[in-house]
Write an enzyme that holds these catalytic residues in place. Sequence first.
Site, PDB file in Angstrom:
ATOM      1  N   GLY A  12      13.711   7.371   5.645  1.00  0.00           N
ATOM      2  CA  GLY A  12      14.830   6.477   5.347  1.00  0.00           C
ATOM      3  C   GLY A  12      14.900   5.250   6.231  1.00  0.00           C
ATOM      4  O   GLY A  12      15.947   4.612   6.328  1.00  0.00           O
ATOM      5  N   ASN A  14      13.566   2.356   5.721  1.00  0.00           N
ATOM      6  CA  ASN A  14      13.857   1.176   4.894  1.00  0.00           C
ATOM      7  C   ASN A  14      15.307   1.153   4.453  1.00  0.00           C
ATOM      8  O   ASN A  14      15.939   0.088   4.444  1.00  0.00           O
ATOM      9  CB  ASN A  14      12.918   1.117   3.686  1.00  0.00           C
ATOM     10  CG  ASN A  14      11.574   0.523   4.040  1.00  0.00           C
ATOM     11  OD1 ASN A  14      11.445  -0.688   4.234  1.00  0.00           O
ATOM     12  ND2 ASN A  14      10.569   1.378   4.178  1.00  0.00           N
ATOM     13  N   LEU A  79       9.240   9.259  -3.991  1.00  0.00           N
ATOM     14  CA  LEU A  79       7.908   9.713  -4.395  1.00  0.00           C
ATOM     15  C   LEU A  79       7.814  10.194  -5.843  1.00  0.00           C
ATOM     16  O   LEU A  79       6.722  10.321  -6.384  1.00  0.00           O
ATOM     17  CB  LEU A  79       7.436  10.839  -3.463  1.00  0.00           C
ATOM     18  CG  LEU A  79       7.266  10.420  -1.995  1.00  0.00           C
ATOM     19  CD1 LEU A  79       6.825  11.595  -1.155  1.00  0.00           C
ATOM     20  CD2 LEU A  79       6.269   9.270  -1.876  1.00  0.00           C
ATOM     21  N   HIS A  98       5.558  -0.851  -1.884  1.00  0.00           N
ATOM     22  CA  HIS A  98       4.339  -0.052  -1.696  1.00  0.00           C
ATOM     23  C   HIS A  98       3.561  -0.612  -0.504  1.00  0.00           C
ATOM     24  O   HIS A  98       3.405  -1.829  -0.385  1.00  0.00           O
ATOM     25  CB  HIS A  98       3.490  -0.096  -2.975  1.00  0.00           C
ATOM     26  CG  HIS A  98       2.301   0.799  -2.882  1.00  0.00           C
ATOM     27  ND1 HIS A  98       2.378   2.158  -3.101  1.00  0.00           N
ATOM     28  CD2 HIS A  98       1.016   0.545  -2.541  1.00  0.00           C
ATOM     29  CE1 HIS A  98       1.194   2.698  -2.906  1.00  0.00           C
ATOM     30  NE2 HIS A  98       0.341   1.739  -2.569  1.00  0.00           N
ATOM     31  N   GLU A 168       7.479  -4.474   6.072  1.00  0.00           N
ATOM     32  CA  GLU A 168       8.511  -3.914   5.177  1.00  0.00           C
ATOM     33  C   GLU A 168       9.905  -4.268   5.663  1.00  0.00           C
ATOM     34  O   GLU A 168      10.770  -4.664   4.879  1.00  0.00           O
ATOM     35  CB  GLU A 168       8.378  -2.391   5.113  1.00  0.00           C
ATOM     36  CG  GLU A 168       7.124  -1.937   4.424  1.00  0.00           C
ATOM     37  CD  GLU A 168       7.013  -0.425   4.277  1.00  0.00           C
ATOM     38  OE1 GLU A 168       6.161   0.010   3.518  1.00  0.00           O
ATOM     39  OE2 GLU A 168       7.782   0.300   4.931  1.00  0.00           O
TER      40      GLU A 168
HETATM   41  C1  GRF Z   1       7.451   3.143   3.256  1.00  0.00           C
HETATM   42  O1  GRF Z   1       6.330   2.916   4.052  1.00  0.00           O
HETATM   43  C2  GRF Z   1       7.254   2.559   1.875  1.00  0.00           C
HETATM   44  O2  GRF Z   1       6.314   1.554   1.806  1.00  0.00           O
HETATM   45  C3  GRF Z   1       6.746   3.695   1.065  1.00  0.00           C
HETATM   46  O3  GRF Z   1       7.328   4.846   1.638  1.00  0.00           O
HETATM   47  C4  GRF Z   1       7.658   4.605   3.001  1.00  0.00           C
HETATM   48  C5  GRF Z   1       9.079   5.033   3.187  1.00  0.00           C
HETATM   49  O4  GRF Z   1       9.466   5.115   4.514  1.00  0.00           O
HETATM   50  N1  GRF Z   1       6.980   3.501  -0.339  1.00  0.00           N
HETATM   51  P1  GRF Z   1      10.994   5.279   4.879  1.00  0.00           P
HETATM   52  O5  GRF Z   1      11.497   6.561   4.238  1.00  0.00           O
HETATM   53  O6  GRF Z   1      11.715   4.078   4.376  1.00  0.00           O
HETATM   54  O7  GRF Z   1      11.014   5.384   6.386  1.00  0.00           O
END
Ligand code: GRF
Length: 184
Positions: A12, A14, A79, A98, A168
Amino acid sequence: MKQIVIFGSGKGSNLQNILNYFVGSCLKVRLVVSDKPNSGCLDIAKCRSIPSFFINDWESIEKKIKIIQPDLIVLAGFLKKIPKEFIENCGCPIVNIHPSLLPKFGGKGMYGKKVHQAVIDGKESKSGITIHFVNENYDEGNIIFQKEIDLWDGITVEDLEIEIHKLEKEWFPKVIQEVLGLED
Ligand code: GRF
């Protein structure tokens, strides 16, 4: 005020970053959904008093989305594959981030460290992030934004992961803002 819903399966980071970026703005995260009961996303949402649910069936998710009518659904490390019917019925665009330069190193099973390992094994000179609209195939919807970085000799999976996370964190909220037509 724009409203978004965030789907996540993992740590989490992001989600946390998006929440921090939009504090005091005209964007509100109305709901967090996770398909994993122990996802960090659910803890983060709870700490921020954002309604959050572990839900695994699309019918229940769709019901909640219909009530909220968000402007955008954001996949932040989610996912599960999004079914075509959900994409058609949810009433708003869906965006995903991604950790590679799609169309390279995407598709089923390509997530997290596996992506970075494949990039290194493939002796790529560049990697990066892709933010794209979601369609019914993994990592195949129209690309909105890409940012690349040069790789160096001897780069490890861990190094690459750190660099990609930096990208990101810097770009995902800005692209969300742009997709929603919000001012900087
Ligand atoms: C991120 O690296 C994103 O690119 C991918 O999954 C990861 C998620 O990480 N789709 P988080 O749960 O946001 O830490």
